[in-house]
Design an enzyme around this catalytic site. Structure first.
Site, PDB file in Angstrom:
ATOM      1  N   SER A   1      11.426 -14.434 -29.548  1.00 37.78           N
ATOM      2  CA  SER A   1      11.023 -13.268 -28.751  1.00 37.78           C
ATOM      3  C   SER A   1      12.024 -12.120 -28.731  1.00 37.78           C
ATOM      4  O   SER A   1      11.732 -11.064 -28.160  1.00 37.78           O
ATOM      5  CB  SER A   1      10.723 -13.689 -27.312  1.00 37.78           C
ATOM      6  OG  SER A   1       9.479 -14.342 -27.241  1.00 37.78           O
TER       7      SER A   1
ATOM      8  N   LYS B   1      10.862  -8.691 -29.710  1.00 35.22           N
ATOM      9  CA  LYS B   1      10.258  -7.707 -28.811  1.00 35.22           C
ATOM     10  C   LYS B   1      11.151  -6.494 -28.560  1.00 35.22           C
ATOM     11  O   LYS B   1      10.690  -5.480 -28.020  1.00 35.22           O
ATOM     12  CB  LYS B   1       9.861  -8.395 -27.505  1.00 35.22           C
ATOM     13  CG  LYS B   1       8.695  -9.361 -27.723  1.00 35.22           C
ATOM     14  CD  LYS B   1       8.514 -10.361 -26.596  1.00 35.22           C
ATOM     15  CE  LYS B   1       7.400 -11.347 -26.955  1.00 35.22           C
ATOM     16  NZ  LYS B   1       7.364 -12.515 -26.074  1.00 35.22           N
TER      17      LYS B   1
ATOM     18  N   LYS C   1      17.372  -9.170 -24.375  1.00 37.77           N
ATOM     19  CA  LYS C   1      16.192 -10.041 -24.512  1.00 37.77           C
ATOM     20  C   LYS C   1      16.540 -11.476 -24.905  1.00 37.77           C
ATOM     21  O   LYS C   1      17.374 -11.711 -25.767  1.00 37.77           O
ATOM     22  CB  LYS C   1      15.266  -9.433 -25.573  1.00 37.77           C
ATOM     23  CG  LYS C   1      13.904 -10.098 -25.667  1.00 37.77           C
ATOM     24  CD  LYS C   1      13.069  -9.798 -24.443  1.00 37.77           C
ATOM     25  CE  LYS C   1      11.791 -10.634 -24.405  1.00 37.77           C
ATOM     26  NZ  LYS C   1      12.065 -12.055 -24.113  1.00 37.77           N
TER      27      LYS C   1
ATOM     28  N   SER D   1       8.514 -11.503 -21.093  1.00 37.69           N
ATOM     29  CA  SER D   1       8.398 -11.905 -22.504  1.00 37.69           C
ATOM     30  C   SER D   1       6.950 -12.206 -22.879  1.00 37.69           C
ATOM     31  O   SER D   1       6.654 -13.170 -23.601  1.00 37.69           O
ATOM     32  CB  SER D   1       9.280 -13.126 -22.791  1.00 37.69           C
ATOM     33  OG  SER D   1       9.477 -13.288 -24.187  1.00 37.69           O
TER      34      SER D   1
END
Length: 370
Positions: free
Chosen positions: A60, A63, A216, A115
């Site tokens: 993730s 992102k 993140k 997320s």
């Protein structure tokens, strides 16, 4: 016995004095990650690296690119209608419902704090019209940033053989993203209520590490734990990246303590600073100040020193106006260029020979006085 004790005391005092004069150097940092990087945001200097160019799954942390591309190609207040495809995306979610309408900004909070894989698809479709078109934008941006070890296949980071990056590439991406004001605001938010939802940031470093200002987390079974973060101390920003790291929270904390203590940023030039003078020919004045067009800082380890040379002409011919570019200040470290700053005229240099129009105007003014 007393003599031995006195000698021991004297030796101990001597050692303590030496310790105060020559402080122990912090040992080199290490991580549990398969691949990792610590990078200074403003200079791009790599302060620590381990297998930094190894192509790996990034989960993730993908992102980060999704959000940056959306911010550069979409409108924060624009409305996105959630499709059934987006609402039914597998994995982590902000629990979107097909048919609901949300602003792009709300979706980006769901993307970066919760997320949401569903948010990633909704963002992609809302900004580019389709997921495939959006992924093309992601890969174009990667190429623009010089992320040569990166390939994106989706906007959420689900495992795919054509979806990978490197720790170094992700650090470059993170540096670029943190220079986007809206992005930096979103990823530094710990909790927010938007679109009827209360969203909490998964990034524990925001409360765990001094000065952490975002980024993140990521995880899939194949990728393992992935983490990209950013911290700021004393005006200096660093980005840390760890891929496949079971001890990432502690590793990021250690990387920041190492980086900020061993490579503090040194201000070498300040915007507007007068760095010298330049000779003027054919002017009322014989010289003009030269000023820096911007500030320049560089992270330096103990014992390192920046050198600077000025690339300037021998003189300028009047007339010239303040702000005219006249050269560069070039900074080097160990003979290698680290950066350059434009140099500008710090004032006007009027010509000693007045143009005919100016002479006539002045004559007219004198006649009026008579």
């Amino acid at each position: 016995m007393k003599t031995r004790f006195k000698r021991f005391t004297a030796l101990l005092c001597a050692l303590l004095c030496l310790y105060s004069i020559f402080p122990c150097k912090v040992s080199a940092v290490s991580t549990s990650a398969t691949s990792s990087v610590l990078m200074d945001v403003d200079s791009g200097r790599v302060l620590y690296a381990q297998n930094e160019n190894k192509k790996m799954l990034i989960a993730s942390t993908t992102k980060i690119m999704t959000a940056l591309v959306a911010l550069e190609n979409g409108e924060l207040r624009g409305t996105v209608k959630v499709t059934a495809e987006a609402a039914n995306t597998e994995g982590s979610s902000m629990y979107l419902k097909a048919g609901e309408k949300l602003t792009l900004e709300t979706l980006l909070y769901g993307l970066m704090l919760s997320s949401g894989n569903d948010a990633a698809v909704a963002v992609a479709q809302g900004v580019a019209g389709s997921t495939d078109k959006f992924v093309k934008l992601m890969n174009q941006k990667a190429k623009e940033l010089g992320m040569n070890g990166t390939s994106f296949a989706n906007p959420n980071g689900l495992d795919d053989e054509k979806h990978y990056s490197t720790a170094r590439d992700m650090a470059v991406l993170a540096c670029a993203a943190m220079n986007n004001e809206a992005f930096a605001r979103i990823v530094s938010t710990r909790s927010v209520t938007v679109g009827g939802r209360t969203l909490t940031n998964h990034n524990k470093l925001l409360s765990y590490v001094d000065g952490c200002i975002g980024l993140k987390t990521g995880y899939t079974k194949a990728a393992g734990r992935t983490l990209v973060s950013c911290a700021r101390r004393n005006g200096q920003r660093l980005v840390a990246v760890t891929l496949q790291d079971g001890n990432d929270w502690a590793d990021h904390a250690a990387l920041y303590d190492y980086g900020f203590s061993q490579y503090p940023a040194h201000r070498a030039m300040t915007i507007g600073e007068t760095v010298g003078t330049l000779a003027v020919t054919g002017g009322v004045s014989t010289a003009i100040p030269v000023v820096a067009a911007e500030s320049f800082s560089w992270p330096l380890a103990q014992g390192e020193k920046l050198e600077v040379r000025f690339e300037l002409p021998e003189s300028v011919k009047a007339p010239v106006t303040a702000g005219t570019k006249v050269g560069h200040a070039v900074f080097t470290l160990s003979g290698k260029e680290t950066g350059r700053v434009e140099l500008l005229c710090g004032g006007d240099a009027l010509s000693a020979i007045q143009p005919p129009s100016s002479l006539l105007r002045r004559m007219g003014e004198l006649l009026k006085k008579c």
